[in-house]
Design an enzyme around this catalytic site. Sequence first.
Site, PDB file in Angstrom:
ATOM      1  N   LEU A 259       0.824  -1.201   0.000  1.00  0.00           N
ATOM      2  CA  LEU A 259       0.000   0.000   0.000  1.00  0.00           C
ATOM      3  C   LEU A 259       0.864   1.259   0.000  1.00  0.00           C
ATOM      4  O   LEU A 259       0.554   2.238  -0.682  1.00  0.00           O
ATOM      5  CB  LEU A 259      -0.919  -0.013   1.226  1.00  0.00           C
ATOM      6  CG  LEU A 259      -1.677   1.280   1.530  1.00  0.00           C
ATOM      7  CD1 LEU A 259      -2.664   1.598   0.411  1.00  0.00           C
ATOM      8  CD2 LEU A 259      -2.384   1.174   2.879  1.00  0.00           C
TER       9      LEU A 259
ATOM     10  N   HIS B 178      -0.838  -3.983  -6.037  1.00  0.00           N
ATOM     11  CA  HIS B 178      -0.503  -3.886  -4.617  1.00  0.00           C
ATOM     12  C   HIS B 178      -1.653  -4.378  -3.752  1.00  0.00           C
ATOM     13  O   HIS B 178      -2.819  -4.403  -4.160  1.00  0.00           O
ATOM     14  CB  HIS B 178      -0.135  -2.438  -4.240  1.00  0.00           C
ATOM     15  CG  HIS B 178      -1.326  -1.541  -4.043  1.00  0.00           C
ATOM     16  ND1 HIS B 178      -2.015  -1.459  -2.842  1.00  0.00           N
ATOM     17  CD2 HIS B 178      -1.952  -0.672  -4.886  1.00  0.00           C
ATOM     18  CE1 HIS B 178      -2.994  -0.589  -2.951  1.00  0.00           C
ATOM     19  NE2 HIS B 178      -2.992  -0.097  -4.188  1.00  0.00           N
ATOM     20  N   CYS B 179      -1.307  -4.794  -2.542  1.00  0.00           N
ATOM     21  CA  CYS B 179      -2.287  -5.042  -1.484  1.00  0.00           C
ATOM     22  C   CYS B 179      -1.812  -4.228  -0.290  1.00  0.00           C
ATOM     23  O   CYS B 179      -1.120  -3.218  -0.479  1.00  0.00           O
ATOM     24  CB  CYS B 179      -2.413  -6.533  -1.177  1.00  0.00           C
ATOM     25  SG  CYS B 179      -0.855  -7.340  -0.725  1.00  0.00           S
ATOM     26  N   ASN B 180      -2.139  -4.613   0.928  1.00  0.00           N
ATOM     27  CA  ASN B 180      -1.728  -3.820   2.082  1.00  0.00           C
ATOM     28  C   ASN B 180      -0.227  -3.938   2.328  1.00  0.00           C
ATOM     29  O   ASN B 180       0.500  -2.950   2.328  1.00  0.00           O
ATOM     30  CB  ASN B 180      -2.507  -4.256   3.327  1.00  0.00           C
ATOM     31  CG  ASN B 180      -2.382  -3.251   4.463  1.00  0.00           C
ATOM     32  OD1 ASN B 180      -1.629  -2.292   4.379  1.00  0.00           O
ATOM     33  ND2 ASN B 180      -3.107  -3.469   5.539  1.00  0.00           N
TER      34      ASN B 180
END
Length: 226
Positions: free
Chosen positions: A42, A118-120
């Site tokens: 993130l 993206h993710c976290n």
Amino acid sequence: MAVNLTEEQMREMIQGPGDIEWSYEMRRQCQEILPNLLLGPLQASKSLETLKSLGVTHIVCIRDVKEAFSVRPRFPETFQYMVLDVADSEEQNLIRLFPQAKQFIDKAIQQGGCVLVHCNGGISLSPAFVVMYVMEHFRLSWEDALHMVQNRRYCISPNGGFLTQLKEYESIYKANLAVASFPQQRNATARRKRTDEDDEDDERRDEERKRILVDDNEEEDDAMES
């Protein structure tokens, strides 16, 4: 579209650049996995200046539904986003969601764009999608695809459920390739089948005509004898 490389080129591609010294701080940055395909957390999606400097045009934002308040498109007026709401758990079905992500990435790159996925944390969820993409793009085994991504973003570690799905996806994409590579054979088989069926129909019609002729002759003979 799949890319065909020599065995040596593929080995070099999987091994990745050997001159990178990985540091903990790099976990908060994104890394280039393929030309125009970046993977990160993130944090990498928060800086408009950084995204522009990297040439990013499209962003795949993959988030647990509980994180929607923080993991979200931040610059929708500047970049084209795809948001995938999932559960960051081993039970989450990623294979079902992957085709739409792949289509989004393919279209962006074909148009000359650059995609950040993206993710976290950029550790488990988004890397699983990128590994599937790399696997199919280069027609790799799930292990080689995982190593290829890991050799560029060292900190990735898809959870056990995602690893199982990576193995499953290898079988799925290879089966689809096998089916797609034999259309002529299928068509030829279908034509042979139709030809065989036509021959059988012709034989049945000939037999039917013969029976009619035999029956007619027998009726004429009976009439003459009577």
